[in-house]
Design a protein around this motif. Structure first.
Motif, PDB file in Angstrom:
ATOM      1  N   GLN A  97      34.975  38.223  46.409  1.00  0.00           N
ATOM      2  CA  GLN A  97      35.713  37.979  45.275  1.00  0.00           C
ATOM      3  C   GLN A  97      35.698  36.807  44.853  1.00  0.00           C
ATOM      4  O   GLN A  97      35.635  36.428  43.656  1.00  0.00           O
ATOM      5  CB  GLN A  97      37.021  37.388  46.114  1.00  0.00           C
ATOM      6  N   ALA A  98      34.879  35.789  45.318  1.00  0.00           N
ATOM      7  CA  ALA A  98      34.555  34.328  44.352  1.00  0.00           C
ATOM      8  C   ALA A  98      33.586  34.377  44.132  1.00  0.00           C
ATOM      9  O   ALA A  98      33.183  34.591  43.089  1.00  0.00           O
ATOM     10  CB  ALA A  98      33.955  33.275  46.150  1.00  0.00           C
ATOM     11  N   GLY A  99      32.197  35.963  44.608  1.00  0.00           N
ATOM     12  CA  GLY A  99      30.960  35.981  43.588  1.00  0.00           C
ATOM     13  C   GLY A  99      31.329  36.678  42.493  1.00  0.00           C
ATOM     14  O   GLY A  99      31.081  36.386  41.696  1.00  0.00           O
ATOM     15  N   ALA A 100      32.869  37.391  41.986  1.00  0.00           N
ATOM     16  CA  ALA A 100      33.370  38.673  41.117  1.00  0.00           C
ATOM     17  C   ALA A 100      34.571  37.154  40.000  1.00  0.00           C
ATOM     18  O   ALA A 100      33.820  37.654  39.167  1.00  0.00           O
ATOM     19  CB  ALA A 100      34.306  38.754  41.752  1.00  0.00           C
ATOM     20  N   GLY A 101      34.156  36.157  41.311  1.00  0.00           N
ATOM     21  CA  GLY A 101      35.049  35.011  40.131  1.00  0.00           C
ATOM     22  C   GLY A 101      34.386  34.882  39.513  1.00  0.00           C
ATOM     23  O   GLY A 101      34.305  34.231  37.917  1.00  0.00           O
ATOM     24  N   HIS A 142      43.958  45.967  47.886  1.00  0.00           N
ATOM     25  CA  HIS A 142      42.371  45.997  47.592  1.00  0.00           C
ATOM     26  C   HIS A 142      41.785  47.239  47.097  1.00  0.00           C
ATOM     27  O   HIS A 142      42.273  47.771  46.428  1.00  0.00           O
ATOM     28  CB  HIS A 142      41.780  46.117  49.436  1.00  0.00           C
ATOM     29  N   ARG A 143      40.389  45.931  45.878  1.00  0.00           N
ATOM     30  CA  ARG A 143      39.298  46.768  45.622  1.00  0.00           C
ATOM     31  C   ARG A 143      39.402  48.111  45.997  1.00  0.00           C
ATOM     32  O   ARG A 143      39.322  49.588  45.703  1.00  0.00           O
ATOM     33  CB  ARG A 143      38.858  46.509  44.603  1.00  0.00           C
ATOM     34  N   PHE A 144      39.239  48.148  47.430  1.00  0.00           N
ATOM     35  CA  PHE A 144      38.567  50.074  47.543  1.00  0.00           C
ATOM     36  C   PHE A 144      40.163  50.729  47.892  1.00  0.00           C
ATOM     37  O   PHE A 144      41.300  49.874  48.882  1.00  0.00           O
ATOM     38  CB  PHE A 144      37.901  49.148  49.164  1.00  0.00           C
ATOM     39  N   PRO A 145      39.553  51.796  47.967  1.00  0.00           N
ATOM     40  CA  PRO A 145      41.326  52.256  47.896  1.00  0.00           C
ATOM     41  C   PRO A 145      40.696  53.063  50.133  1.00  0.00           C
ATOM     42  O   PRO A 145      40.124  52.356  50.510  1.00  0.00           O
ATOM     43  CB  PRO A 145      40.556  53.955  47.541  1.00  0.00           C
ATOM     44  N   VAL A 169      37.606  46.462  40.481  1.00  0.00           N
ATOM     45  CA  VAL A 169      39.047  44.710  40.329  1.00  0.00           C
ATOM     46  C   VAL A 169      39.660  44.836  38.760  1.00  0.00           C
ATOM     47  O   VAL A 169      40.769  44.623  38.486  1.00  0.00           O
ATOM     48  CB  VAL A 169      37.541  43.231  40.035  1.00  0.00           C
ATOM     49  N   GLY A 170      39.354  45.141  37.386  1.00  0.00           N
ATOM     50  CA  GLY A 170      39.664  45.636  36.454  1.00  0.00           C
ATOM     51  C   GLY A 170      41.443  46.490  37.242  1.00  0.00           C
ATOM     52  O   GLY A 170      42.165  46.375  37.201  1.00  0.00           O
TER      53      GLY A 170
END
Ligand SMILES: Nc1nc2c(ncn2[C@@H]2O[C@H](COP(=O)(O)OP(=O)(O)OP(=O)(O)O)[C@@H](O)[C@H]2O)c(=O)[nH]1
Length: 607
Positions: free
Chosen positions: A191-195, A144-147, A240-241
């Motif tokens: 995730q949808a928003g980021a997409g 996940h993008r959060f550690p 995200v990267g």
């Protein structure tokens, strides 16, 4: 500290452990998990903090410091900015009766470089974990993008947790416990928003890249570079990267943030200068901005060194300073009537609005909604969209201006051409007139103004041709001033000239025959050509000319002379078969006879 060291430390400090825990319980409020706590538990309220500026503490000393009450509860929404310090956080979590056992201890921001964790579970086992983007992505318990790291905490169990944070990015520790399902469930919208967001950026990037390749306007180049730099910044900022593009490269994850901030700074300024046409509107500022960009672009190299922390601060200050300068420039351009500057300001406002909505909602000034949560993304997406439209509008304005210039140039050219044509026509007219005058003067006698011998010869030839062709009737009068030599002799040559002029004028005035004229034959002799007149009419005309000359005295210098002329007449008609020379000879003979018979008379030739 590796696991061996930790075990040794735990062995040495085992006796103190229970005491620490007891003190900890007194020093900070534990976070309690209950049946009604939900599946995401915010741990912020249970955090205590100890700053370690010299990086002097090891975990044992940190536990010791906690036991001594040197940790302080963290404040609401605590952010500690950029700092070289190590930050020690501690908390205790108790699961009273929550049914979940497996949890994910999650740091809800992806930019912290290094987070070391130590905790001890209900069975007395000690654990350690490492998180942060200075470590490969695979080290996280869940991708996940959060550690995050897994933590078992069943009902009736408690855990004491110690965290050490160190980062070149801004220090904040938004810590939460999630059940694994909840971590993913909570990410769906994001995730949808980021997409959507990255899709939009990519579309804008590709579309404007295509436009750039087609029209090769440098403003599009800066725009494309700006969108790319901003996209990279967001990819790096949101984690995200790191999650999708460079999960095995923590080094680049840490480099990409200062790198992309520097790139955003440079491309923002280049784009603004080009879009606002500052070279034209504010040339001195445009020059200064070019130098600034050159300096900041050079500083980007530091993102790849251990000074990336310091350069991030420099870039952030640069963003604020140059952001203000660019905004002021846009305001000036807009007020001077440059319309694209208004669009730029609106777009800029959207971005800044997005940038400040998040902290405002964090502080509770405005309500926390999806819009505020992702305000930076909304703001930047709206900004880039509007700028893309503005670019097209700017091209439209440029095309209009070009067309206007082309029309003006065409009209100017047409006007010049018509002016020039008029000038040429006038010149041609003047030339024609001059030629006519020249032709005329070449056919006139300089002294008397009557036709000269050349004209006479040409006319006689023409008349002779016409006579041969069927218009045979014409007459010639040879006119000679009587005793002219005496006038010259007695009154001077100038008086003779005056006399010649007056006689010529009187002859011309009196010779009213259509197509007829008087020419100076030579010396004091004139010839009148009388088309259509036979001998009789010609003789009558001769009389008229003779009387016209002698009717009144001719004024000469200081006197007036009575002047007479003798006239010989000869005619040509269908009966004649001789030549022009013969006719002239006849005319001359008639004149001679007029002289001989006493002058001041008209004598017609005898065939
Ligand atoms: N002032 C002036 N005299 C001219 C010009 N052309 C010719 N003469 C003079 O005209 C005179 C002509 O003289 P003559 O041929 O002897 O004829 P005349 O004196 O008129 O005598 P008649 O013809 O027999 O009546 C000469 O003295 C010329 O010098 C001229 O252009 N100007």
């Amino acid at each position: 500290m590796d696991r061996g060291e930790l075990r040794r430390w735990l062995g040495r400090g085992g006796a103190l452990w229970l005491l620490f825990c007891a003190l900890l319980a007194q020093a900070a409020e534990p976070v309690a998990l209950g049946r009604d706590s939900g599946f995401r538990i915010d741990l912020h309220a249970g955090l205590s903090l100890l700053r370690d500026p010299g990086h002097a503490l090891d975990p044992a000393q940190a536990w010791q410091a906690l036991a001594e009450g040197r940790f302080r509860p963290v404040q609401e929404s605590a952010s500690y900015g950029f700092s070289h310090d190590a930050f020690w956080f501690a908390l205790r979590v108790e699961n009273r009766d929550h049914p979940a056992r497996r949890w994910l201890l999650t740091v809800e921001q992806p930019r912290l470089d290094r987070i070391d964790l130590w905790w001890r579970d209900a069975a007395g086992a000690s654990h350690t974990a490492r998180l942060g983007d200075a470590l490969p992505f695979a080290e996280r318990s869940e991708p996940h993008r959060f550690p995050n790291t897994a933590l078992d905490l069943g009902a009736g169990e408690a855990v004491d947790i110690l965290l050490r944070v160190e980062s070149s990015s801004s220090i904040q520790l938004p810590l939460a416990l999630y059940t694994p399902n909840e971590l993913y469930r909570a990410s769906y919208d994001g995730q949808a928003g980021a997409g959507l967001y990255y899709g939009l950026l990519l579309a804008l990037l590709l579309y404007n890249l295509a436009v750039l390749l087609s029209i090769r306007d440098p403003t599009y180049l800066y725009y494309v570079a700006y969108v790319a730099a901003f996209g990279l910044l967001m990819l790096s900022f949101n984690g995200v990267g790191f999650q999708y593009l460079w999960p095995d490269s923590p080094e680049w994850q840490n480099t990409s943030l200062p790198f992309s901030i520097g790139a955003v700074l440079c491309t923002t300024v280049m784009f603004a200068a080009s879009f606002l046409d500052l070279n034209q509107h504010l040339p001195a500022l445009a020059r200064a901005l070019r130098y600034s960009v050159a300096v900041f672009a050079a500083l980007i190299a530091f993102a790849f060194t251990r000074w990336r922390y310091d350069i991030t601060i420099v870039f952030n200050l640069g963003v604020i300073a140059l952001g203000l300068v660019v905004t002021a420039a846009a305001v000036i351009c807009a007020r001077r009537g440059y319309r694209p500057a208004w669009y730029y300001l609106i777009a800029w406002t959207l971005l800044i609005g997005g940038g400040i909505a998040l902290p405002l909602s964090s502080f509770g000034v405005i309500p926390r909604t999806v819009l505020t949560e992702y305000s930076v993304q909304f703001g930047s997406a709206a900004e880039m969209l509007l700028l893309s439209f503005s670019l097209a509008y700017r091209i439209h304005l440029l095309r209009d201006a070009n067309e206007r210039l082309a029309t003006e140039a065409r009209e100017l050219l047409e006007q010049r051409v018509s002016e020039r044509t008029l000038e040429l026509a006038a010149t041609a007219q003047r030339l024609e007139q001059a030629n006519r005058q020249l032709r005329e003067s070449s056919l006139r006698d300089g002294l008397t103004g009557a036709y000269n011998r050349r004209y006479l010869d040409q006319s006689l030839d023409a008349i002779w041709q016409a006579a041969q062709a069927g218009s045979p009737l014409f007459s010639l009068l040879m006119i000679d001033i009587d005793h002219f030599k005496a006038i010259n002799d007695n009154h001077g040559h100038t008086a003779g000239d005056d006399c010649l002029r007056t006689v010529a004028q009187r002859l011309r005035d009196a010779c009213e025959v259509p197509g007829g004229f008087v020419a100076r034959y030579g010396g004091e002799e004139f010839m009148a050509v009388l088309p259509g007149l036979g001998t009789h009419e010609a003789a009558t005309m001769g009389q008229r000319l003779r009387l016209a000359v002698s009717a009144s005295p001719v004024p000469i210098e200081g006197a007036a002379l009575t002047v007479t002329v003798s006239i010989g007449v000869a005619s040509f008609d269908a009966r004649h078969t001789g030549s022009l020379a013969e006719l002239l000879r006849l005319t001359d003979q008639a004149l001679y006879r007029a002289k001989r018979s006493g002058r001041d008379r008209v004598v017609a030739a005898v065939d």
